[in-house]
Write an enzyme that holds these catalytic residues in place. Structure first.
Site, mmCIF file in Angstrom:
data_model
loop_
_atom_site.group_PDB
_atom_site.id
_atom_site.type_symbol
_atom_site.label_atom_id
_atom_site.label_comp_id
_atom_site.label_asym_id
_atom_site.label_seq_id
_atom_site.Cartn_x
_atom_site.Cartn_y
_atom_site.Cartn_z
ATOM 1 N N ASP A 100 -7.980 -7.405 -1.808
ATOM 2 C CA ASP A 100 -7.234 -6.160 -1.995
ATOM 3 C C ASP A 100 -7.983 -5.307 -3.007
ATOM 4 O O ASP A 100 -8.787 -5.832 -3.791
ATOM 5 C CB ASP A 100 -5.816 -6.470 -2.516
ATOM 6 C CG ASP A 100 -4.800 -5.390 -2.145
ATOM 7 O OD1 ASP A 100 -5.031 -4.213 -2.519
ATOM 8 O OD2 ASP A 100 -3.804 -5.713 -1.498
ATOM 9 N N LYS A 157 -0.479 4.396 4.564
ATOM 10 C CA LYS A 157 0.574 4.457 5.575
ATOM 11 C C LYS A 157 1.723 5.409 5.241
ATOM 12 O O LYS A 157 2.666 5.521 6.013
ATOM 13 C CB LYS A 157 1.130 3.063 5.845
ATOM 14 C CG LYS A 157 1.730 2.366 4.630
ATOM 15 C CD LYS A 157 2.182 0.967 4.995
ATOM 16 C CE LYS A 157 2.860 0.294 3.818
ATOM 17 N NZ LYS A 157 3.360 -1.040 4.161
ATOM 18 N N SER A 202 -0.803 -3.023 13.320
ATOM 19 C CA SER A 202 -0.674 -1.617 13.685
ATOM 20 C C SER A 202 0.769 -1.156 13.500
ATOM 21 O O SER A 202 1.583 -1.857 12.897
ATOM 22 C CB SER A 202 -1.146 -1.388 15.116
ATOM 23 O OG SER A 202 -1.237 0.002 15.399
ATOM 24 N N LYS A 214 3.997 4.175 14.779
ATOM 25 C CA LYS A 214 3.567 5.563 14.608
ATOM 26 C C LYS A 214 2.277 5.862 15.371
ATOM 27 O O LYS A 214 1.879 7.030 15.494
ATOM 28 C CB LYS A 214 3.410 5.879 13.123
ATOM 29 C CG LYS A 214 4.748 5.887 12.384
ATOM 30 C CD LYS A 214 4.584 6.066 10.900
ATOM 31 C CE LYS A 214 5.955 6.147 10.214
ATOM 32 N NZ LYS A 214 6.786 4.952 10.418
ATOM 33 N N LYS A 261 -3.983 5.117 13.100
ATOM 34 C CA LYS A 261 -3.651 3.750 13.516
ATOM 35 C C LYS A 261 -3.953 3.544 15.000
ATOM 36 O O LYS A 261 -4.381 2.469 15.415
ATOM 37 C CB LYS A 261 -2.182 3.438 13.208
ATOM 38 C CG LYS A 261 -1.851 3.395 11.721
ATOM 39 C CD LYS A 261 -2.674 2.362 10.967
ATOM 40 C CE LYS A 261 -2.217 0.930 11.235
ATOM 41 N NZ LYS A 261 -2.971 -0.040 10.396
ATOM 42 N N ARG A 300 9.583 15.648 7.126
ATOM 43 C CA ARG A 300 8.370 15.910 6.366
ATOM 44 C C ARG A 300 7.190 16.112 7.316
ATOM 45 O O ARG A 300 7.260 15.736 8.493
ATOM 46 C CB ARG A 300 8.102 14.738 5.413
ATOM 47 C CG ARG A 300 9.231 14.537 4.401
ATOM 48 C CD ARG A 300 9.061 13.278 3.590
ATOM 49 N NE ARG A 300 9.069 12.074 4.411
ATOM 50 C CZ ARG A 300 8.960 10.840 3.945
ATOM 51 N NH1 ARG A 300 8.824 10.657 2.642
ATOM 52 N NH2 ARG A 300 8.981 9.799 4.742
ATOM 53 N N GLU A 337 6.100 13.849 10.590
ATOM 54 C CA GLU A 337 7.169 12.933 10.975
ATOM 55 C C GLU A 337 7.805 13.324 12.305
ATOM 56 O O GLU A 337 7.820 14.498 12.691
ATOM 57 C CB GLU A 337 8.252 12.886 9.901
ATOM 58 C CG GLU A 337 7.889 12.070 8.688
ATOM 59 C CD GLU A 337 9.087 11.850 7.783
ATOM 60 O OE1 GLU A 337 9.192 10.744 7.221
ATOM 61 O OE2 GLU A 337 9.903 12.761 7.626
#
Length: 342
Positions: free
Chosen positions: A16, A70, A109, A112, A124, A263, A266
């Site tokens: 990470d 994301k 995945s 979205k 994605k 937003r 979206e």
């Protein structure tokens, strides 16, 4: 990592770019799985040299690739960063994995990615397309080519980073209001443990060599993508009302619900399947498979080469044009106006 550790792997690599997240999960694993060796590796998926060095040194058998930007509105504000992490970062990890003996890579995945209206979803879907193309090429290669690239698509996970539940919890502590983007907005939800369990099942079904070829195998050989059965979508305003009630309070009297508007990027509701995809059951309850459109690996690589350079040059508009070359169903909705998916 918690579920994988329960199967007693010979070693777990925790990779990470967030050292606090690494410290926290490593501390937990060392408390509960003392016999499982863990390596804490700070690295960014966008760093080719670091990723190559990690794969070269440790040669992992299986990789679960979940790294992504994301948060939909933030990626809208930073499209090149979203592309570099979600698309190019995925390519870097996949390429390093297949070059250094990894047996399988599992791409996490998102729903979205289906008919995306925002940059995050389009990136994605790009990552899906690259993994599909790599997997198809390797499955068509000689018998010695063992690498598999398995994609698993699903919706929102309760309690994950960026989940709406921690947001509502914080707003409740502050006395409200609970903010919902639109009265009709719906999302799919699943718990972390459910999602992880099905992802692990998908990794097995996407990689095991079975004596009898079944429908799942045939669909995988055509670029199939696993999709988690998320059940029925939930209205976010109903989720907000339930959380207020669980806190012993009354919606609209003790705690207000405030609608803030969709937003940028979206949709009113998400989909798990593209209009041209048909879902098929597998032998694992809760695990479906679909066969989306696929693309030629050479064509995909050419577009990604150009896309990477454009993003490093911060040429946002041209980068968006190339993004749409790979994802023609991407209809950008940067304003956040009410949008009903097709």
């Amino acid at each position: 990592m918690r579920q994988v550790a329960g199967f007693a792997p010979s070693c777990l690599l925790l990779v990470d770019n967030n050292e606090f997240a690494l410290w926290r999960i490593n501390l937990e694993l060392s408390d509960h799985f003392r016999d499982v060796p863990c390596r804490v590796l700070v690295g960014d998926v966008r760093d080719r040299y670091r990723m190559t060095a990690i794969f070269q040194q440790y040669q992992p058998d299986i990789v679960f690739h979940a790294a992504a930007l994301k948060h939909v509105p933030i990626v809208e504000e930073n499209p090149c960063e979203g592309i570099l992490t979600n698309v190019i970062g995925t390519r870097i990890v996949v390429d390093a994995a297949q070059a250094h003996g990894t047996q399988a890579l599992v791409l996490i995945s998102s729903d979205k990615a289906v008919n995306p209206t925002g940059v995050m979803g389009a990136t994605k879907r790009c990552a899906e397309i690259y993994c599909q193309a790599i997997d198809l090429a390797r499955r068509a290669a000689p018998e010695s080519s063992a690498f598999r690239c398995v994609t698993v698509r699903f919706g929102n996970v309760l309690g994950s980073t960026g989940s709406v539940v921690p947001l509502f919890t914080r707003q409740l502590r502050q006395g409200g209001p609970l903010t919902v983007t639109h009265p009709d907005v719906t999302r799919f939800f699943m718990t972390i443990s459910e999602a992880v369990s099905l992802v692990l099942q998908a990794s097995v079904r996407g990689t095991e060599a079975r004596k009898r070829r079944d429908e799942t195998d045939r669909r995988l050989n055509k670029g199939g993508i696993f999709v988690l059965d998320m059940g029925e979508p939930v209205k976010i305003q109903e989720l907000a009302r339930q959380m207020i009630k669980l806190a012993g309070l009354k919606p609209d009297r003790d705690i207000a619900i405030q609608y803030t508007g969709l937003r940028p990027g979206e949709k009113l509701y998400e989909e798990l399947f593209h209009v041209g995809e048909t879902s098929h059951i597998t032998d694992m309850p809760g695990l479906l498979i679909a066969t989306p459109r696929v693309a030629d690996l050479g064509d995909v690589c050419a577009v990604l080469d150009r896309l990477e350079q454009l993003c490093h040059d911060n040429a946002q508009q041209e980068a968006m044009t190339f993004l749409q070359k790979l994802v023609p169903e991407f209809v950008h909705n940067p304003s956040g106006d009410a949008w009903v998916a097709r």
